[in-house]
Enzyme design. Structure first.
Site, PDB file in Angstrom:
ATOM      1  N   ASP A   1      -9.782  -5.087  -4.761  1.00  0.00           N
ATOM      2  CA  ASP A   1      -9.104  -3.880  -4.279  1.00  0.00           C
ATOM      3  C   ASP A   1      -9.402  -2.716  -5.220  1.00  0.00           C
ATOM      4  O   ASP A   1      -9.215  -2.827  -6.436  1.00  0.00           O
ATOM      5  CB  ASP A   1      -7.599  -4.152  -4.209  1.00  0.00           C
ATOM      6  CG  ASP A   1      -6.810  -2.998  -3.613  1.00  0.00           C
ATOM      7  OD1 ASP A   1      -7.422  -1.991  -3.194  1.00  0.00           O
ATOM      8  OD2 ASP A   1      -5.568  -3.103  -3.577  1.00  0.00           O
TER       9      ASP A   1
ATOM     10  N   SER B   1       0.832  -1.200   0.000  1.00  0.00           N
ATOM     11  CA  SER B   1       0.000   0.000   0.000  1.00  0.00           C
ATOM     12  C   SER B   1       0.872   1.257   0.000  1.00  0.00           C
ATOM     13  O   SER B   1       1.623   1.478  -0.944  1.00  0.00           O
ATOM     14  CB  SER B   1      -0.962  -0.043   1.188  1.00  0.00           C
ATOM     15  OG  SER B   1      -2.008   0.880   1.021  1.00  0.00           O
TER      16      SER B   1
END
Length: 319
Positions: A259, A167
């Site tokens: 995602d 991330s």
């Protein structure tokens, strides 16, 4: 107590809240845990170290499998996720995950506790992350007064250095890879492999201004005039440094079907492939999973498979 002490000036429900008096309340995250002399599940040892007076890291050493006490292992410098304002290298989730990565990959890992927004204005996270990489390189030709870390000295192979992150950590890896393409690293170390799992990239085309990732970015970097088209978060804008200058030999990008950052991760992999960068890039797209799923639960079949694929990439990068 001043009535302003309880006045909220920034509020991201379930994530982070900032009060007028500067107090920060983090609503998302996992508990901090100490390092392990020997993790019972993996045999990996860990300890906390000072990188500088400002920040720390947790270093991991796999269980050595033979009688060679000076066995040399690749070095992975790892950057945790959390949108630059959440989580920790010392959290139970990251600690468990790094134990798995280190055991499966047979590497030494340095998991960096870079400083977070808003207490530390952006881009302190980038500067801490770069400093940690330079700290690793400083072990090659240490100057007088530099205190070497014995695990790195005794077991680290400084010709096999990789960087990785999830991330926001994946974003950090991208930006450090670019920087290493134009600036030298201490000890002449080179980045063999860059691992970007579910990287935090945005564009104004792909993300509306009122989306959570976009609003978080403006909170993290309030001084930017470009919003989500800031080159730090949008690697595709014209003013961004050319992807052809990435200073690493191999790249692995991991994305997941559910995602919301999936498509932009795929777009990044394609853009790197189509640039004049001379390295090799791989893409892993995991069906049916969401953002950083392998960290939240390392025991699922898909998490174990992804960790094995990450380990395979690390090993291939070091051949």
């Amino acid at each position: 107590m001043d009535s302003g002490d309880n006045e909220v000036v920034v509020d991201f429900p379930h994530f982070i809240r900032v009060y007028k008096n500067g107090r920060v309340e983090r609503l998302f995250g996992s508990p901090i845990v100490p390092p392990s002399p020997e993790d019972p599940a993996t045999g990996v040892s860990s300890k906390d170290i000072d990188i500088s007076p400002e920040f720390k890291a947790r270093i991991y050493l796999p269980k050595l499998t033979n009688s060679i006490t000076d066995q040399k292992l690749p070095i992975l410098v790892y950057y945790h996720g959390g949108a630059f304002c959440l989580e920790s290298a010392f959290s139970v989730l990251d600690h468990r995950y790094l134990n798995r990565i280190v055991a499966e990959s047979n590497v030494i890992a340095v998991s960096v506790e870079y400083r977070l927004v808003p207490e530390n204005p952006f881009p302190v996270a980038y500067e801490d992350s770069w400093a940690a990489l330079q700290w690793v390189g400083s072990h090659v030709e240490a100057k007088p007064g530099f205190e070497k870390e014995p695990w790195l000295v005794n077991h680290g192979d400084f010709e096999k250095v990789l960087i990785g992150g999830d991330s926001a950590g994946g974003n950090i890896v991208h930006n450090l890879s670019l920087r290493s393409g134009s600036e030298s690293l201490n000890g002449g170390i080179k980045i063999l492999g860059s691992l970007l799992c579910f990287p935090y990239f945005l564009t104004s085309i792909d993300f509306k201004e009122d989306s959570l990732p976009s609003k978080l970015w403006r909170f993290v970097n309030p001084s930017t005039k470009d919003g989500v088209d800031d080159p730090n978060i949008n690697p595709f804008v014209e003013k961004a440094q050319s992807l052809s200058t990435l200073g690493c030999s191999k790249i692995l990008v991991c994305v997941a079907e559910k995602d919301e950052l999936r498509n932009i991760g795929i777009k990044y992999a394609e853009a790197v492939k189509n640039s004049e960068w001379k390295g090799e890039i791989e893409l892993i797209d995991v069906e049916g999973e969401d953002h950083c799923f392998q960290i939240f639960d390392t025991e699922t079949e898909k998490a174990k498979n992804l960790i094995k694929e990450i380990a395979s990439f690390i090993k291939k990068s070091c051949v």
